[in-house]
Scaffold this motif. Structure first.
Motif, PDB file in Angstrom:
ATOM      1  N   MET A   1       9.228  -9.870 -41.110  1.00  0.00           N
ATOM      2  CA  MET A   1       8.453  -8.748 -41.592  1.00  0.00           C
ATOM      3  C   MET A   1       9.178  -7.459 -41.214  1.00  0.00           C
ATOM      4  O   MET A   1       9.462  -7.214 -40.057  1.00  0.00           O
ATOM      5  N   ALA A   2       9.477  -6.640 -42.199  1.00  0.00           N
ATOM      6  CA  ALA A   2      10.120  -5.364 -41.943  1.00  0.00           C
ATOM      7  C   ALA A   2       9.048  -4.312 -41.661  1.00  0.00           C
ATOM      8  O   ALA A   2       8.093  -4.173 -42.408  1.00  0.00           O
ATOM      9  N   LEU A   3       9.231  -3.616 -40.574  1.00  0.00           N
ATOM     10  CA  LEU A   3       8.310  -2.560 -40.176  1.00  0.00           C
ATOM     11  C   LEU A   3       8.984  -1.220 -40.390  1.00  0.00           C
ATOM     12  O   LEU A   3      10.207  -1.126 -40.498  1.00  0.00           O
ATOM     13  N   SER A   4       8.191  -0.156 -40.394  1.00  0.00           N
ATOM     14  CA  SER A   4       8.802   1.169 -40.400  1.00  0.00           C
ATOM     15  C   SER A   4       9.526   1.348 -39.067  1.00  0.00           C
ATOM     16  O   SER A   4       9.198   0.698 -38.074  1.00  0.00           O
ATOM     17  N   ARG A   5      10.502   2.215 -39.030  1.00  0.00           N
ATOM     18  CA  ARG A   5      11.217   2.465 -37.775  1.00  0.00           C
ATOM     19  C   ARG A   5      10.246   2.969 -36.707  1.00  0.00           C
ATOM     20  O   ARG A   5      10.352   2.616 -35.541  1.00  0.00           O
ATOM     21  N   GLU A  40       0.337  -9.666 -35.401  1.00  0.00           N
ATOM     22  CA  GLU A  40       0.818  -8.887 -36.538  1.00  0.00           C
ATOM     23  C   GLU A  40       0.883  -7.391 -36.208  1.00  0.00           C
ATOM     24  O   GLU A  40       1.762  -6.686 -36.667  1.00  0.00           O
ATOM     25  N   ASP A  41      -0.059  -6.919 -35.406  1.00  0.00           N
ATOM     26  CA  ASP A  41      -0.081  -5.508 -35.052  1.00  0.00           C
ATOM     27  C   ASP A  41       1.041  -5.125 -34.097  1.00  0.00           C
ATOM     28  O   ASP A  41       1.387  -3.955 -33.984  1.00  0.00           O
ATOM     29  N   TYR A  42       1.588  -6.107 -33.381  1.00  0.00           N
ATOM     30  CA  TYR A  42       2.602  -5.829 -32.367  1.00  0.00           C
ATOM     31  C   TYR A  42       3.891  -6.604 -32.614  1.00  0.00           C
ATOM     32  O   TYR A  42       4.683  -6.793 -31.700  1.00  0.00           O
ATOM     33  N   SER A  43       4.106  -7.032 -33.833  1.00  0.00           N
ATOM     34  CA  SER A  43       5.273  -7.847 -34.140  1.00  0.00           C
ATOM     35  C   SER A  43       6.560  -7.056 -33.921  1.00  0.00           C
ATOM     36  O   SER A  43       6.585  -5.825 -33.968  1.00  0.00           O
ATOM     37  N   LEU A  44       7.608  -7.802 -33.669  1.00  0.00           N
ATOM     38  CA  LEU A  44       8.921  -7.209 -33.450  1.00  0.00           C
ATOM     39  C   LEU A  44       9.847  -7.651 -34.573  1.00  0.00           C
ATOM     40  O   LEU A  44      10.117  -8.834 -34.723  1.00  0.00           O
ATOM     41  N   ASP A  45      10.317  -6.697 -35.343  1.00  0.00           N
ATOM     42  CA  ASP A  45      11.302  -7.020 -36.365  1.00  0.00           C
ATOM     43  C   ASP A  45      12.691  -6.945 -35.740  1.00  0.00           C
ATOM     44  O   ASP A  45      12.835  -6.739 -34.529  1.00  0.00           O
ATOM     45  N   ASP A  46      13.720  -7.121 -36.538  1.00  0.00           N
ATOM     46  CA  ASP A  46      15.088  -7.123 -36.010  1.00  0.00           C
ATOM     47  C   ASP A  46      15.436  -5.797 -35.333  1.00  0.00           C
ATOM     48  O   ASP A  46      16.107  -5.774 -34.303  1.00  0.00           O
ATOM     49  N   ASN A  50      16.431  -5.433 -31.428  1.00  0.00           N
ATOM     50  CA  ASN A  50      17.700  -4.818 -31.043  1.00  0.00           C
ATOM     51  C   ASN A  50      17.477  -3.691 -30.030  1.00  0.00           C
ATOM     52  O   ASN A  50      18.246  -3.551 -29.075  1.00  0.00           O
ATOM     53  N   LEU A  51      16.427  -2.896 -30.213  1.00  0.00           N
ATOM     54  CA  LEU A  51      16.095  -1.849 -29.244  1.00  0.00           C
ATOM     55  C   LEU A  51      15.828  -2.455 -27.872  1.00  0.00           C
ATOM     56  O   LEU A  51      16.317  -1.955 -26.842  1.00  0.00           O
ATOM     57  N   ILE A  52      15.068  -3.531 -27.842  1.00  0.00           N
ATOM     58  CA  ILE A  52      14.736  -4.185 -26.574  1.00  0.00           C
ATOM     59  C   ILE A  52      15.985  -4.790 -25.937  1.00  0.00           C
ATOM     60  O   ILE A  52      16.186  -4.676 -24.727  1.00  0.00           O
ATOM     61  N   ARG A  53      16.843  -5.398 -26.748  1.00  0.00           N
ATOM     62  CA  ARG A  53      18.091  -5.968 -26.202  1.00  0.00           C
ATOM     63  C   ARG A  53      18.949  -4.864 -25.571  1.00  0.00           C
ATOM     64  O   ARG A  53      19.492  -5.041 -24.481  1.00  0.00           O
TER      65      ARG A  53
END
Length: 140
Positions: A1-5, A40-46, A50-53
């Motif tokens: 799922m792609a989220l807004s930035r 779904e409200d807190y999902s992590l997209d790529d 990457n930010l977390i990594r």
């Protein structure tokens, strides 16, 4: 799922903030986000992952950069919410292939206005501005 930035940054912030209350490593953080009831409200997209990594992989460099801009302050005096925002945003500025510092700082300020103390956004804006100036080689 792609989220807004914006949503990706917010979800990454929430994940690392929650992880800050334990000694979770990167894989634990990523796995824990899958266990949230309203995932779904807190999902992590790529982008968020990457930010977390970057946040985890470069923790020492990021912490040192922040500390260098605190003048007579210790990082221990910064509220956890604000420090998590600073660390996530600094990691993104330092290790992103894109020069989007003004957007990153604006997003950090918005996160601070939502989650941090009433005036913390001003502190975060100032620290991140100084970090951006150093990263991009700007002289004052």
């Amino acid at each position: 799922m792609a989220l807004s930035r914006h949503k990706s940054r917010e979800n990454a912030f929430i994940a690392i903030f929650e992880a800050g209350f334990s000694s979770m490593d990167l894989e634990d953080v990523l796995a824990a986000t899958q266990e949230i009831p309203d995932y779904e409200d807190y999902s992590l997209d790529d982008f968020a992952m990457n930010l977390i990594r970057n946040y985890y992989d470069h923790a020492d460099e990021v912490n040192n950069m922040i500390q260098s801009k605190l003048k007579n302050w210790s990082a221990k005096r910064i509220p956890r919410v604000s420090y998590a925002i600073l660390r996530l945003s600094t990691a993104e500025m330092m290790y992103s292939s894109e020069d989007m510092d003004s957007i990153i700082i604006n997003e950090a300020v918005e996160l601070a206005k939502t989650y941090a103390g009433e005036t913390d956004y001003q502190f975060i804006n100032g620290v991140l501005g100084a970090i951006s100036d150093e990263i991009r080689g700007k002289q004052k």
